[in-house]
Design a protein around this motif. Structure first.
Motif, PDB file in Angstrom:
ATOM      1  N   SER A  78       0.844  -1.191   0.000  1.00 58.89           N
ATOM      2  CA  SER A  78       0.000   0.000   0.000  1.00 58.89           C
ATOM      3  C   SER A  78       0.881   1.244   0.000  1.00 58.89           C
ATOM      4  N   HIS A  81      -0.377   5.872   4.222  1.00 58.78           N
ATOM      5  CA  HIS A  81      -1.691   6.450   4.451  1.00 58.78           C
ATOM      6  C   HIS A  81      -2.012   6.419   5.946  1.00 58.78           C
ATOM      7  N   HIS A  82      -3.124   7.052   6.296  1.00 57.54           N
ATOM      8  CA  HIS A  82      -3.662   6.924   7.650  1.00 57.54           C
ATOM      9  C   HIS A  82      -5.174   6.820   7.535  1.00 57.54           C
ATOM     10  N   HIS A  83      -5.788   6.379   8.616  1.00 58.45           N
ATOM     11  CA  HIS A  83      -7.238   6.250   8.647  1.00 58.45           C
ATOM     12  C   HIS A  83      -7.802   7.281   9.605  1.00 58.45           C
ATOM     13  N   ARG A 121       0.155   7.337  10.653  1.00 59.50           N
ATOM     14  CA  ARG A 121       0.676   6.989   9.323  1.00 59.50           C
ATOM     15  C   ARG A 121       1.210   5.554   9.329  1.00 59.50           C
ATOM     16  N   GLU A 123       2.071   1.851   6.525  1.00 57.80           N
ATOM     17  CA  GLU A 123       2.110   1.154   5.249  1.00 57.80           C
ATOM     18  C   GLU A 123       1.913  -0.327   5.534  1.00 57.80           C
ATOM     19  N   THR A 148      -9.822   6.561   4.580  1.00 61.50           N
ATOM     20  CA  THR A 148      -8.412   6.444   4.268  1.00 61.50           C
ATOM     21  C   THR A 148      -7.913   7.723   3.616  1.00 61.50           C
ATOM     22  N   SER A 150      -4.479   9.298   1.837  1.00 60.93           N
ATOM     23  CA  SER A 150      -3.140   9.023   1.309  1.00 60.93           C
ATOM     24  C   SER A 150      -2.145  10.069   1.803  1.00 60.93           C
ATOM     25  N   GLU A 151      -0.886   9.635   1.957  1.00 53.20           N
ATOM     26  CA  GLU A 151       0.183  10.532   2.362  1.00 53.20           C
ATOM     27  C   GLU A 151       1.360  10.372   1.411  1.00 53.20           C
TER      28      GLU A 151
END
Length: 153
Positions: A78, A81-83, A121, A123, A148, A150-151
């Motif tokens: 992936s 990202h973070h949720h 954050r 992966e 979700t 993205s970063e």
């Protein structure tokens, strides 16, 4: 403040079992494509890829459960990202390598579960180069938010 490693129980604990096992039991067949388990969505929304269930929580206004099936191809990773909501993930098959925040990578195999706090954050990747990995993610989220974010790498 808790360290990111505090959010990674390697196996089910009694409290995780009590909270998530009924959800996983009901969704187990659907996660593998059983025709009896269809995407559940509100009229005004289109479900995210892999979304199996989205349901308001009775007695808790503005909150909902969202259950998502995630499949990672062999070697797939992936993006960072973070949720926006906390989640519990349960590995159905294969193995997932995950890194939460600055902690070391952890590998979770079929039958294991882990917790991710909101806004941390991370992966994830399939730990195998030859077999797919499948896991269920159960969010306890505010209604109608993007789960979700993205970063950059």
């Amino acid at each position: 403040m808790k360290a990111a490693s505090d959010f990674f129980p390697a196996r089910f604990t009694p409290s995780v079992i009590a909270w998530s096992l009924p959800v996983l039991f009901v969704l187990g067949k659907g996660a593998y494509g059983d025709a009896s388990m269809k995407h559940v969505k509100r009229k005004e929304e289109t479900p995210a890829p892999g979304e199996l269930l989205r349901h308001d929580i009775a007695g808790v206004p503005g909150r909902e459960f969202v259950v998502v099936r995630v499949r990672l191809a062999p070697g797939e990773r992936s993006a960072p990202h973070h949720h926006t909501a906390p989640l519990i993930a349960y590995v159905l098959s294969g193995a997932i390598r995950s890194r939460l925040g600055q902690d070391r990578h952890r590998v979770f195999r079929a039958g294991e579960a882990f917790y991710e706090s909101a806004d941390v954050r991370h992966e994830s990747e399939n730990a195998s180069r030859t077999r797919p990995a499948v896991f269920l993610v159960v969010f306890l989220a505010p209604s109608n938010i993007a789960l979700t974010v993205s970063e950059a790498r």
